[in-house]
Design a protein around this motif. Structure first.
Motif, PDB file in Angstrom:
ATOM      1  N   PRO A  31     -41.540 -36.270  13.052  1.00  0.00           N
ATOM      2  CA  PRO A  31     -40.686 -37.460  13.099  1.00  0.00           C
ATOM      3  C   PRO A  31     -40.034 -37.668  14.464  1.00  0.00           C
ATOM      4  O   PRO A  31     -39.908 -38.808  14.916  1.00  0.00           O
ATOM      5  CB  PRO A  31     -39.635 -37.187  12.010  1.00  0.00           C
ATOM      6  CG  PRO A  31     -40.339 -36.295  11.055  1.00  0.00           C
ATOM      7  CD  PRO A  31     -41.184 -35.395  11.917  1.00  0.00           C
ATOM      8  N   LEU A  32     -39.620 -36.575  15.125  1.00  0.00           N
ATOM      9  CA  LEU A  32     -38.984 -36.719  16.431  1.00  0.00           C
ATOM     10  C   LEU A  32     -39.974 -37.259  17.460  1.00  0.00           C
ATOM     11  O   LEU A  32     -39.642 -38.129  18.265  1.00  0.00           O
ATOM     12  CB  LEU A  32     -38.413 -35.375  16.893  1.00  0.00           C
ATOM     13  CG  LEU A  32     -37.729 -35.377  18.267  1.00  0.00           C
ATOM     14  CD1 LEU A  32     -36.575 -36.373  18.291  1.00  0.00           C
ATOM     15  CD2 LEU A  32     -37.252 -33.980  18.628  1.00  0.00           C
ATOM     16  N   LEU A  33     -41.211 -36.763  17.419  1.00  0.00           N
ATOM     17  CA  LEU A  33     -42.238 -37.251  18.342  1.00  0.00           C
ATOM     18  C   LEU A  33     -42.522 -38.728  18.092  1.00  0.00           C
ATOM     19  O   LEU A  33     -42.617 -39.532  19.028  1.00  0.00           O
ATOM     20  CB  LEU A  33     -43.520 -36.432  18.179  1.00  0.00           C
ATOM     21  CG  LEU A  33     -44.720 -36.869  19.038  1.00  0.00           C
ATOM     22  CD1 LEU A  33     -44.394 -36.758  20.511  1.00  0.00           C
ATOM     23  CD2 LEU A  33     -45.957 -36.039  18.684  1.00  0.00           C
ATOM     24  N   CYS A  34     -42.651 -39.107  16.812  1.00  0.00           N
ATOM     25  CA  CYS A  34     -42.889 -40.511  16.472  1.00  0.00           C
ATOM     26  C   CYS A  34     -41.726 -41.379  16.914  1.00  0.00           C
ATOM     27  O   CYS A  34     -41.917 -42.511  17.376  1.00  0.00           O
ATOM     28  CB  CYS A  34     -43.103 -40.659  14.965  1.00  0.00           C
ATOM     29  SG  CYS A  34     -44.653 -39.985  14.355  1.00  0.00           S
ATOM     30  N   LEU A  35     -40.500 -40.847  16.769  1.00  0.00           N
ATOM     31  CA  LEU A  35     -39.306 -41.596  17.156  1.00  0.00           C
ATOM     32  C   LEU A  35     -39.324 -41.907  18.649  1.00  0.00           C
ATOM     33  O   LEU A  35     -39.074 -43.044  19.066  1.00  0.00           O
ATOM     34  CB  LEU A  35     -38.051 -40.789  16.803  1.00  0.00           C
ATOM     35  CG  LEU A  35     -36.708 -41.435  17.137  1.00  0.00           C
ATOM     36  CD1 LEU A  35     -36.403 -42.551  16.149  1.00  0.00           C
ATOM     37  CD2 LEU A  35     -35.586 -40.402  17.119  1.00  0.00           C
TER      38      LEU A  35
ATOM     39  N   PRO B  99     -48.991 -44.008   4.787  1.00  0.00           N
ATOM     40  CA  PRO B  99     -48.263 -44.679   5.868  1.00  0.00           C
ATOM     41  C   PRO B  99     -49.160 -45.439   6.832  1.00  0.00           C
ATOM     42  O   PRO B  99     -48.857 -46.573   7.211  1.00  0.00           O
ATOM     43  CB  PRO B  99     -47.545 -43.519   6.574  1.00  0.00           C
ATOM     44  CG  PRO B  99     -47.423 -42.454   5.539  1.00  0.00           C
ATOM     45  CD  PRO B  99     -48.654 -42.577   4.690  1.00  0.00           C
ATOM     46  N   ASP B 100     -50.291 -44.822   7.228  1.00  0.00           N
ATOM     47  CA  ASP B 100     -51.153 -45.494   8.199  1.00  0.00           C
ATOM     48  C   ASP B 100     -51.849 -46.714   7.593  1.00  0.00           C
ATOM     49  O   ASP B 100     -52.239 -47.634   8.308  1.00  0.00           O
ATOM     50  CB  ASP B 100     -52.189 -44.520   8.779  1.00  0.00           C
ATOM     51  CG  ASP B 100     -52.992 -43.789   7.708  1.00  0.00           C
ATOM     52  OD1 ASP B 100     -52.807 -44.098   6.513  1.00  0.00           O
ATOM     53  OD2 ASP B 100     -53.809 -42.921   8.065  1.00  0.00           O
ATOM     54  N   GLY B 101     -52.004 -46.759   6.269  1.00  0.00           N
ATOM     55  CA  GLY B 101     -52.655 -47.885   5.643  1.00  0.00           C
ATOM     56  C   GLY B 101     -51.786 -49.117   5.529  1.00  0.00           C
ATOM     57  O   GLY B 101     -52.300 -50.233   5.369  1.00  0.00           O
ATOM     58  N   LEU B 102     -50.462 -48.950   5.608  1.00  0.00           N
ATOM     59  CA  LEU B 102     -49.562 -50.084   5.445  1.00  0.00           C
ATOM     60  C   LEU B 102     -49.385 -50.884   6.738  1.00  0.00           C
ATOM     61  O   LEU B 102     -49.063 -52.070   6.694  1.00  0.00           O
ATOM     62  CB  LEU B 102     -48.193 -49.598   4.957  1.00  0.00           C
ATOM     63  CG  LEU B 102     -48.161 -48.996   3.558  1.00  0.00           C
ATOM     64  CD1 LEU B 102     -46.754 -48.505   3.221  1.00  0.00           C
ATOM     65  CD2 LEU B 102     -48.633 -49.996   2.514  1.00  0.00           C
ATOM     66  N   ALA B 103     -49.588 -50.258   7.876  1.00  0.00           N
ATOM     67  CA  ALA B 103     -49.357 -50.920   9.155  1.00  0.00           C
ATOM     68  C   ALA B 103     -50.214 -52.174   9.342  1.00  0.00           C
ATOM     69  O   ALA B 103     -49.686 -53.242   9.656  1.00  0.00           O
ATOM     70  CB  ALA B 103     -49.567 -49.944  10.312  1.00  0.00           C
ATOM     71  N   PRO B 104     -51.531 -52.113   9.165  1.00  0.00           N
ATOM     72  CA  PRO B 104     -52.329 -53.324   9.396  1.00  0.00           C
ATOM     73  C   PRO B 104     -52.021 -54.434   8.404  1.00  0.00           C
ATOM     74  O   PRO B 104     -52.112 -55.614   8.753  1.00  0.00           O
ATOM     75  CB  PRO B 104     -53.776 -52.836   9.255  1.00  0.00           C
ATOM     76  CG  PRO B 104     -53.684 -51.583   8.461  1.00  0.00           C
ATOM     77  CD  PRO B 104     -52.389 -50.955   8.851  1.00  0.00           C
ATOM     78  N   GLY B 105     -51.647 -54.085   7.164  1.00  0.00           N
ATOM     79  CA  GLY B 105     -51.308 -55.107   6.178  1.00  0.00           C
ATOM     80  C   GLY B 105     -50.073 -55.888   6.579  1.00  0.00           C
ATOM     81  O   GLY B 105     -50.055 -57.128   6.502  1.00  0.00           O
TER      82      GLY B 105
ATOM     83  N   VAL C 119     -45.446 -43.934   9.664  1.00  0.00           N
ATOM     84  CA  VAL C 119     -45.403 -42.474   9.545  1.00  0.00           C
ATOM     85  C   VAL C 119     -43.965 -41.996   9.662  1.00  0.00           C
ATOM     86  O   VAL C 119     -43.497 -41.154   8.886  1.00  0.00           O
ATOM     87  CB  VAL C 119     -46.288 -41.815  10.630  1.00  0.00           C
ATOM     88  CG1 VAL C 119     -46.140 -40.293  10.586  1.00  0.00           C
ATOM     89  CG2 VAL C 119     -47.748 -42.213  10.443  1.00  0.00           C
ATOM     90  N   LEU C 120     -43.247 -42.549  10.636  1.00  0.00           N
ATOM     91  CA  LEU C 120     -41.847 -42.185  10.833  1.00  0.00           C
ATOM     92  C   LEU C 120     -41.009 -42.599   9.627  1.00  0.00           C
ATOM     93  O   LEU C 120     -40.136 -41.857   9.178  1.00  0.00           O
ATOM     94  CB  LEU C 120     -41.316 -42.860  12.095  1.00  0.00           C
ATOM     95  CG  LEU C 120     -39.855 -42.602  12.460  1.00  0.00           C
ATOM     96  CD1 LEU C 120     -39.604 -41.119  12.675  1.00  0.00           C
ATOM     97  CD2 LEU C 120     -39.480 -43.389  13.715  1.00  0.00           C
ATOM     98  N   GLN C 121     -41.268 -43.777   9.078  1.00  0.00           N
ATOM     99  CA  GLN C 121     -40.510 -44.241   7.913  1.00  0.00           C
ATOM    100  C   GLN C 121     -40.738 -43.316   6.717  1.00  0.00           C
ATOM    101  O   GLN C 121     -39.810 -42.991   5.982  1.00  0.00           O
ATOM    102  CB  GLN C 121     -40.938 -45.658   7.546  1.00  0.00           C
ATOM    103  CG  GLN C 121     -40.330 -46.172   6.251  1.00  0.00           C
ATOM    104  CD  GLN C 121     -39.483 -47.401   6.447  1.00  0.00           C
ATOM    105  OE1 GLN C 121     -39.681 -48.158   7.388  1.00  0.00           O
ATOM    106  NE2 GLN C 121     -38.527 -47.604   5.570  1.00  0.00           N
TER     107      GLN C 121
END
Length: 292
Positions: free
Chosen positions: A2-6, A176-182, A231-233
């Motif tokens: 999470p810190l890296l994604c942040l 998580p990765d599937g929700l981004a493009p939608g 992913v962070l969420q």
């Protein structure tokens, strides 16, 4: 993780707002710049995830989720921020993104998604306090465009609402990765529809290659940004996610000052110290509690 994604996602947000200022300077309007960048990023992510079979199923729940999330997380707040840069400066627009932590934390407490924690609340207050100082000084400036200042400060309210909504209404079993493009595809549809309305335009000037290069750059930034965003969420939660704003401010303001020639906001050093301290406190608290 999470810190890296942040850090990465926050840095990309700070970069995006500065790219919007460059786009305006190149004769590209905020709406076409955002619309084509979001649509392009949605296509890129959809193609990549389709290859790996990770696209979410389309049903009433997911489609509703995508469009509501897109409206309050991308379409309206991003358009406000991108349109405001020529009136309040990229530096202040980036700084406004640092406001959501307190709004998100308050909303999470009200919705009982978080339990009150004195240390975390103190860290949020520090980060928020640093941005309040900068915002107050900006509004007090004699040449301040108060209407645009107010609009810019409204965008974080929508971003905070989006943080809460996406967690509360997360589709069951969705990756998580599937929700981004939608969400990005829904945002693209909304923005393109807005551009088709009378008085609006999706025109991109082709006199030089600069507008196209800026759109491609923003597409790349959006693709990585929103992929890591979910992913962070998922693994950091809505409150930790809201700390993207302060990170974006730390990255975006120096870019605006050093590369775009903007005047440094008054009180920047003190505010930056408060923001960094606040993020550090919340991150350490989360790690000790096993949240990151």
């Amino acid at each position: 993780m999470p810190l890296l994604c942040l850090v990465v996602t926050g840095a990309l947000i700070g970069l995006s707002v500065n790219l919007a200022k460059l786009a305006v300077a190149a004769g590209l309007g905020a709406l076409p710049f955002l619309a084509w960048s979001v649509t392009g990023a949605a296509i890129v992510l959809s193609c990549i995830l389709a290859v790996f079979g990770r696209l979410p199923p389309l049903n009433r729940q997911t489609v509703t989720y995508f469009f509501i999330a897109a409206l309050i997380s991308i379409s309206v707040p991003q358009l406000i921020l991108f349109a405001s840069v020529s009136h309040v400066g990229a530096g202040f627009a980036v700084l406004s993104v640092a406001f959501p932590p307190l709004y998100t934390y308050a909303g999470a407490l009200i919705m009982r998604m978080e339990r009150f924690d004195t240390v975390r609340a103190g860290g949020m207050a520090l980060a928020f306090g640093g941005v309040v100082v900068l915002a107050a000084l900006k509004a007090a400036a004699p040449d301040a465009a108060l209407g645009w200042v107010a609009a810019t400060l409204f965008a974080p309210v929508l971003l905070a609402a989006g943080n809460i909504y996406r967690t509360l209404c997360w589709p069951a079993g969705a990756r998580p990765d599937g929700l981004a493009p939608g969400m990005m595809a829904a945002a693209g549809v909304l923005l393109l529809a807005a551009g088709a309305l009378p008085g609006f335009s999706l025109h991109v000037p082709f006199e030089t290659a600069i507008p196209i290069l800026l759109i491609l750059g923003q597409m790349a930034a959006f693709s990585v940004q929103y992929l890591l965003f979910f992913v962070l969420q998922k693994y950091g939660g809505p409150v930790y996610l809201s700390l993207l704003g302060p990170v974006a401010a730390i990255v975006g303001v120096p870019i605006a000052v050093l590369l775009l020639g903007e005047t440094p906001p008054p009180g920047l050093a003190v505010s930056a110290a408060l923001i960094v301290s606040g993020i550090g406190i919340v991150t350490l608290r989360n790690m000790r509690a096993g949240r990151t």
